[in-house]
Design a protein around this motif. Structure first.
Motif, short mmCIF file in Angstrom:
data_model
loop_
_atom_site.label_atom_id
_atom_site.label_comp_id
_atom_site.label_asym_id
_atom_site.label_seq_id
_atom_site.Cartn_x
_atom_site.Cartn_y
_atom_site.Cartn_z
N ILE A 61 0.82 -1.20 0.00
CA ILE A 61 0.00 0.00 0.00
C ILE A 61 0.86 1.27 0.00
CG2 ILE A 61 -1.92 1.17 1.11
CD1 ILE A 61 -2.43 -1.77 -0.02
N THR A 266 3.09 -4.11 -13.22
CA THR A 266 2.33 -5.00 -12.34
C THR A 266 1.17 -4.31 -11.63
OG1 THR A 266 4.12 -6.57 -11.94
CG2 THR A 266 2.53 -6.32 -10.17
N SER A 272 -1.56 -9.68 -17.58
CA SER A 272 -2.55 -10.73 -17.85
C SER A 272 -3.95 -10.30 -17.41
CB SER A 272 -2.16 -12.03 -17.15
OG SER A 272 -0.92 -12.48 -17.64
C1 LIG Z 1 5.18 -0.97 -6.34
C2 LIG Z 1 3.78 -1.42 -6.10
C3 LIG Z 1 2.83 -0.52 -5.62
C4 LIG Z 1 1.53 -0.95 -5.33
N1 LIG Z 1 0.63 -0.07 -4.77
C5 LIG Z 1 -0.58 -0.54 -4.36
C6 LIG Z 1 -1.47 0.32 -3.63
O1 LIG Z 1 -1.18 1.50 -3.37
N2 LIG Z 1 -2.67 -0.18 -3.23
C7 LIG Z 1 -3.04 -1.47 -3.48
O2 LIG Z 1 -4.14 -1.85 -3.08
N3 LIG Z 1 -2.21 -2.31 -4.15
C8 LIG Z 1 -0.99 -1.88 -4.59
N4 LIG Z 1 -0.12 -2.72 -5.27
C9 LIG Z 1 -0.52 -4.12 -5.50
C10 LIG Z 1 -0.72 -4.47 -6.97
O3 LIG Z 1 -1.94 -3.95 -7.44
C11 LIG Z 1 -0.61 -5.99 -7.08
O4 LIG Z 1 0.76 -6.32 -6.90
C12 LIG Z 1 -1.12 -6.52 -8.41
O5 LIG Z 1 -2.52 -6.38 -8.51
C13 LIG Z 1 -0.75 -7.99 -8.61
O6 LIG Z 1 -1.05 -8.75 -7.49
P1 LIG Z 1 0.06 -9.75 -6.89
O7 LIG Z 1 1.33 -8.98 -6.72
O8 LIG Z 1 -0.53 -10.39 -5.70
O9 LIG Z 1 0.33 -10.81 -8.02
P2 LIG Z 1 -0.53 -12.14 -8.32
O10 LIG Z 1 -1.98 -11.79 -8.40
O11 LIG Z 1 -0.14 -13.21 -7.38
O12 LIG Z 1 -0.04 -12.49 -9.79
C14 LIG Z 1 1.16 -13.23 -10.06
C15 LIG Z 1 1.17 -13.58 -11.56
O13 LIG Z 1 0.05 -14.43 -11.85
C16 LIG Z 1 -0.70 -13.88 -12.92
N5 LIG Z 1 -2.12 -14.21 -12.76
C17 LIG Z 1 -2.90 -14.05 -11.66
N6 LIG Z 1 -4.15 -14.45 -11.90
C18 LIG Z 1 -4.18 -14.86 -13.20
C19 LIG Z 1 -5.19 -15.38 -14.07
N7 LIG Z 1 -6.46 -15.53 -13.66
N8 LIG Z 1 -4.85 -15.71 -15.34
C20 LIG Z 1 -3.59 -15.54 -15.79
N9 LIG Z 1 -2.58 -15.05 -15.02
C21 LIG Z 1 -2.88 -14.71 -13.74
C22 LIG Z 1 -0.46 -12.38 -12.84
O14 LIG Z 1 -0.74 -11.74 -14.09
C23 LIG Z 1 1.01 -12.34 -12.46
O15 LIG Z 1 1.80 -12.49 -13.61
C24 LIG Z 1 1.17 -2.30 -5.59
C25 LIG Z 1 2.13 -3.19 -6.11
C26 LIG Z 1 3.42 -2.77 -6.36
C27 LIG Z 1 4.43 -3.76 -6.87
#
Ligand SMILES: Cc1cc2nc3c(=O)[nH]c(=O)nc-3n(C[C@H](O)[C@H](O)[C@H](O)COP(=O)(O)OP(=O)(O)OC[C@H]3O[C@@H](n4cnc5c(N)ncnc54)[C@H](O)[C@@H]3O)c2cc1C
Length: 289
Positions: A61, A266, A272
């Protein structure tokens, strides 16, 4: 806050936040729910006196440990109430008991700003802490639609810096007795970078026009984010290569842009996830799960 807050919430918080006097955070993502944040587990229990009790964890966050306010998305736990099970947003001052924001360390990208891991340990809030306009997860998605176009612009900024660095280097660096810019293959690579960059600019320009006219559709913002962060990655990689060994030195900038592009690629929905949003719109079929 501007989209879903009450008049009183907007009166108290909108100006200080817009002026940067109060840092604000948007807390949707959880350790176990990133792309599927629709399944978020943080709960908001409604007490008999109408007050709320928030419990759960959030991850990544931005501004989450800044001493400002956090807009926390949580699932209502109030058997029998109309909004039981619905995802709603709560305005949480970070100084309240039970709120702990811990800065995430060890990042290799976007090192200039912090993201926090947040724990909400029975955080007690008054009844009017909920943003009254939020009634479901769809409202969280609405916020993401409007911020995705900003990510398309960020990608354009990073890619422009990489292209300019590569062009300048190509005119200055001499190999085989000639500046790099005199080699046909180098010119072709610069032309390809400009081709992609111009496409990114047109996406942003079109987004701005659509936003100004009030006609921007969510899928269009997804398409722009999808196109621009992917293109920015390719441009950064080419620029990094054209700078040779100097491309990995922080002082030349390109490697930092390259790392920062990874984060924006990301957040606000991965590549994706954007493809799935676009695919659902053009086929009418959801392929998320
Ligand atoms: C620097 C940074 C700042 C951020 N700031 C905020 C913020 O201020 N507030 C907030 O709420 N969030 C924030 N985020 C979170 C961000 O929105 C998430 O990291 C993002 O939505 C991806 O979630 P995850 O990292 O859990 O990856 P995951 O969801 O675990 O994904 C991992 C991989 O699996 C793939 N994948 C997942 N599901 C599927 C599917 N159904 N089909 C195909 N591929 C799939 C994804 O595309 C990815 O390649 C931030 C993230 C970062 C890195």
């Amino acid at each position: 806050l501007a989209l879903f807050g009450s008049d009183e919430q907007q009166r108290q918080w909108l100006r200080p936040i817009a002026r940067g006097e109060v840092p604000a955070a948007f807390a949707l993502t959880e350790p176990d729910h990133g792309s599927d944040s629709v399944s978020l587990e943080t709960t908001a229990r409604r007490g008999s006196d109408g007050e709320w009790v928030l419990r759960g964890t959030k991850k990544w966050i931005g501004n989450g440990a800044s001493g400002g306010v956090t807009f926390v998305w949580a699932r209502v736990d109030d058997e029998g109430a109309d909004d039981h099970g619905s995802v709603r947003c709560f305005l949480v001052e970070q100084s309240v008991p039970g709120y702990t924001g811990t800065v995430i360390t060890g990042k290799g990208s976007l090192r200039g700003i912090h993201q926090a891991h947040i724990t909400l340990d029975d955080v007690r809030l008054p009844a009017d802490a909920v943003l009254p306009g939020t009634r479901s997860f769809r409202d969280a998605s609405t916020v993401l639609y409007s911020t995705r176009s900003g990510v398309a612009w960020s990608a354009l900024g990073h890619a422009t810096a990489c292209y300019e660095a590569a062009l300048q280097y190509a005119t200055q660096r001499t190999q085989f007795g000639k500046p790099l810019a005199r080699f046909q293959m180098v010119q072709e690579r610069l032309a390809q970078m400009l081709e992609e960059l111009t496409g990114m600019q047109l996406y942003c320009r079109h987004l701005a026009d659509l936003e100004a006219s009030g006609g921007l559709r969510p899928t269009q913002a997804s398409l722009a984010k999808y196109h621009n962060t992917r293109a920015a990655r390719r441009i950064a990689a080419t620029a990094r290569d054209l700078l040779g060994g100097n491309g990995i030195l922080l002082e030349n900038g390109v490697i930092q842009h390259m790392a920062d592009i990874e984060a924006i690629h990301t957040y606000e929905g991965t590549e994706s996830v954007q493809a799935l949003l676009i695919g659902r719109d053009i086929t009418g079929v959801s392929a998320f799960a």
